[in-house]
Design a protein around this motif. Structure first.
Motif: not given
Length: 332
Positions: A306-327
Motif C-alpha cells: 500500500a505504501n509502495l503504491r501510494a509513493r509511486l503514484r505520488r512521484d510518477t502519477g502511475l500505479s505499479p502495474s502501469a509503471y511496469r507496462r511503461r518502463f
C-alpha cells in the motif's frame, strides 16, 4: 546529435521522441551543452538511442554569449515545428526582447501540444511568448524580482531547482539544467535509464526539484564533515528499518544537528531524502522485472504494498502495474 540518416538507421518500434533546441543570439553555451549531453548523445551503453535531437536558429550564424563563438550549420527555425519537446533559448540579457520568429515558434509548439522546456532565463522566453499565464515556473534566484515585475501572471517559485507544470518545465540556474534534463529522461524512460545517463555524465542521478537553489549559512568554527559517507552507508541498507534517529546515531550527532546538515548540504530533510532513495530503488526493481510488489516494497524499505503504491503514484502519477507496462523489460 542525430541527423536524418542516423535516425533512419535506428531500430525502434516507433519514431524517437524529437527534442529541438532553439538557439538565439547571446544564448548561454553551458545550457546548450547540457541539452546536448542529456538529449543529443548516442547511447551505445543502452543499446538504443533515447531521442532524436536537433539544434535550430532563426539565423544561419548565431553569435553566442559575449561573443565567445559563432554557431553555424544548424537547422532553420522551422525545425521547431517538428518538436515533441522544444527547449527555448536563454541568455543573460533578459530585458532584450526575443526575436518574433522565435516567439511565434514557441506559440505554435504550445498550441499543438509540444512539451516546452526553459533552462535558467528561458522562463523569460516562455513568458514573453505568452504561454505561461497562470502557470508555475522557476528561474535563477537573482532574477526573481525582475521576473515578477514583468510577468505578474506567472506563479514564480524562485527557491527551487526546477518546476514540472505538466507540458511546461523550467529550471533555475545553470547546473539545474542538468537536474531537469535527467528528470525528463527519468519521466520518459524510467529511473534505470536516467541513472545510466547520469553515470555517463558523472553527475548526481537525482536531485529533487523542490530542493533549494542555494543555501546561505555561516562559516562554522570547525569545518563540518560531508554527509557522503552516511548517504552511501544508508543507500546500501534501504531495505533495513532505517530511521532519522538511527542515521543521526550513525553520524554521531543529534537528530537536530543531522536535520541542519541535511538542509545545508542537500536542501531537504533526512526523512524526505530516505523516502526518495527508497522510491528510486523501487522503480529500478520494477524496471528490472521484479513483479512481486511485496518483494519490491520490502527490498526498497517502503514496507507495505500500500505504501509502495501510494509513493509511486505520488512521484510518477502511475500505479505499479502501469509503471511496469511503461518502463519494465517488456516496454524496452
Amino acid at each position: 546529435m542525430s541527423g536524418p540518416s542516423e535516425a533512419k538507421d535506428a531500430v525502434h518500434a516507433s519514431p524517437l521522441h524529437r527534442v529541438v533546441v532553439i538557439v538565439d543570439e547571446n544564448s548561454n553555451p553551458f545550457e546548450l551543452g547540457c541539452a546536448t549531453e542529456v538529449f543529443g548523445l548516442r547511447r551505445p551503453e543502452l543499446g538504443r538511442d533515447l531521442y532524436d535531437f536537433t539544434l535550430c536558429a532563426a539565423e544561419p550564424n548565431i553569435l553566442m554569449r559575449d561573443g565567445f563563438f559563432t554557431l553555424t550549420g544548424v537547422a532553420g527555425i522551422e525545425a521547431a515545428d517538428t518538436a515533441d519537446t522544444l527547449i527555448v533559448p536563454n541568455r543573460p540579457d533578459t530585458d532584450v526582447p526575443r526575436r518574433p520568429e522565435v516567439l511565434d515558434a514557441i506559440r505554435r509548439a504550445h498550441a499543438r501540444g509540444a512539451r516546452l522546456v526553459g533552462f535558467c532565463s528561458g522562463a523569460y522566453t516562455l513568458a514573453e511568448a505568452g504561454v505561461m499565464e497562470g502557470r508555475r515556473a522557476t528561474a535563477h534566484w537573482q532574477w526573481a524580482g525582475s521576473f515578477r515585475s514583468r510577468f505578474p501572471g506567472v506563479i514564480l517559485e524562485p527557491d527551487v531547482l526546477f518546476v514540472d507544470d505538466g507540458d511546461i518545465l523550467t529550471a533555475a540556474g545553470s547546473a539545474a539544467a542538468l537536474d531537469l534534463g535527467l528528470y525528463i529522461v527519468r519521466r520518459d524512460h524510467g529511473a534505470e535509464v536516467a541513472n545510466s545517463v547520469s553515470r555517463r555524465l558523472v553527475f548526481a542521478a537525482h536531485r529533487d526539484g523542490g530542493q533549494r537553489q542555494f543555501v546561505e549559512r555561516p562559516v562554522p568554527d570547525v569545518p563540518d564533515e560531508s554527509l557522503a559517507p552516511l548517504l552511501a552507508w544508508a543507500q546500501e541498507r534501504l531495505g533495513e528499518p532505517l530511521t532519522v534517529a538511527g542515521l543521526a546515531a550513525r553520524a554521531a550527532v543529534s537528530p537536530a544537528t543531522l536535520h541542519r546538515r541535511f538542509r545545508a548540504e542537500l536542501g531537504t530533510t533526512p526523512l524526505a531524502w530516505l523516502t526518495g532513495e527508497r522510491v528510486t530503488l523501487a522503480r529500478r526493481l520494477i524496471e528490472r522485472g521484479e513483479e512481486r510488489l511485496d518483494v519490491v516494497a520490502r527490498t526498497s524499505g517502503l514496507g507495505t504494498t500500500a505504501n509502495l503504491r501510494a509513493r509511486l503514484r505520488r512521484d510518477t502519477g502511475l500505479s505499479p502495474s502501469a509503471y511496469r507496462r511503461r518502463f519494465g523489460p517488456a516496454a524496452v
